[in-house]
Design an enzyme around this catalytic site. Structure first.
Site, PDB file in Angstrom:
ATOM      1  CB  CYS A  80      67.767  26.904  25.029  1.00  0.00           C
ATOM      2  SG  CYS A  80      68.111  27.139  26.782  1.00  0.00           S
ATOM      3  CG  HIS A  89      70.829  30.205  23.516  1.00  0.00           C
ATOM      4  ND1 HIS A  89      69.503  30.143  22.867  1.00  0.00           N
ATOM      5  CD2 HIS A  89      70.682  29.719  24.722  1.00  0.00           C
ATOM      6  CE1 HIS A  89      68.743  30.145  23.848  1.00  0.00           C
ATOM      7  NE2 HIS A  89      69.285  30.038  25.012  1.00  0.00           N
ATOM      8  CD  GLU A 121      69.980  31.301  19.562  1.00  0.00           C
ATOM      9  OE1 GLU A 121      69.576  31.627  20.380  1.00  0.00           O
ATOM     10  OE2 GLU A 121      70.288  30.066  19.546  1.00  0.00           O
TER      11      GLU A 121
END
Length: 244
Positions: free
Chosen positions: A114, A216, A218
């Site tokens: 990001c 994102h 994660e």
């Protein structure tokens, strides 16, 4: 011995109570869990701006994640602040630019997520859209209101890239939480992913082991294990370099 991955931190400024004005360094747990699931050991890199301290941080890790967060000060890509720019924290910009510089000097792989892809692009001479309102309409929804692991738009993957080797597919659906994006791509970088509206979702420089993604992953690894491949790329690349 575990491969150590340094994760850059955000700054939280308290605005209430007896400790109002106090600053804390933090990293969302999702980053740390994703590194662990990929076989690495994460550590948080607090802000430091002297070359000596930042160099020491980078020397202690095998790879780096440039984590998400606030906007990058447009002075770093030669622009004045425009309407739509949100909060900047120049000290973080300075820290992460130095982290990236020393990581590259030491041949350590870096994953930008990001804000991280944007920082990576700016560091090598690229520029950003300070806000997606400056992109000609129509554009897709790039800042979803849905929960973090809900699938949003589709990212188109360019063949013969790091992302293509990770996903082994030409398309992948991702989440999306950003209002800025890569505009002019830095010299030496290849665009490895775009959305249908043309927004850059991935860049890479395989020669110096840099990979950036605008979404994102994660936040998605628990529900969509394919996203773990991005973190395995980082951990395995760092491990291969050190022989761990």
């Amino acid at each position: 011995m575990l491969t150590v991955i340094g994760v850059t931190s955000s700054v939280l400024v308290r605005n209430d109570g007896m400790m109002a004005g106090g600053e804390r360094f933090f990293v969302n747990r999702d980053y740390l869990d994703a590194v662990i699931q990929a076989g690495g050991m994460p550590i948080i890199l607090p802000l430091a701006t002297t070359d000596k301290l930042v160099k020491c941080q980078v020397e202690k890790v095998d790879g780096v994640i440039l984590a998400g967060g606030g906007d990058i000060d447009p002075q770093y890509y030669g622009e004045e602040p425009l309407a739509g720019l949100e909060q900047v924290f120049p000290e973080r910009d300075e820290h992460e630019l130095k982290v990236l510089q020393f990581a590259c000097q030491h041949g350590k792989p870096v994953l930008g997520i990001c804000r991280g892809i944007q920082l990576m692009n700016v560091a090598f001479g690229g520029s950003l859209y300070q806000d997606l309102s400056f992109v000609k309409a129509p554009i897709l929804q790039h800042h979803q209101s849905s929960q973090k692991a809900v699938l949003g738009h589709t990212a188109n993957i360019v063949g013969d890239t790091i992302l293509a080797s990770i996903f082994k597919a030409s398309k992948v659906r991702t989440n999306s939480f950003h209002h800025q994006a890569v505009k002019t791509v830095a010299q030496g970088f290849l665009v490895s992913s775009r959305t249908d509206d043309g927004i850059v979702e991935g860049i890479e420089n395989a020669a110096i082991r840099l990979l950036g993604v605008q979404w994102h992953p994660e936040m998605m690894v628990e529900k969509f294990p394919v996203m773990r491949g991005i973190f395995r790329w980082l951990v395995e690349g760092a491990s291969a370099r050190t022989g761990k």
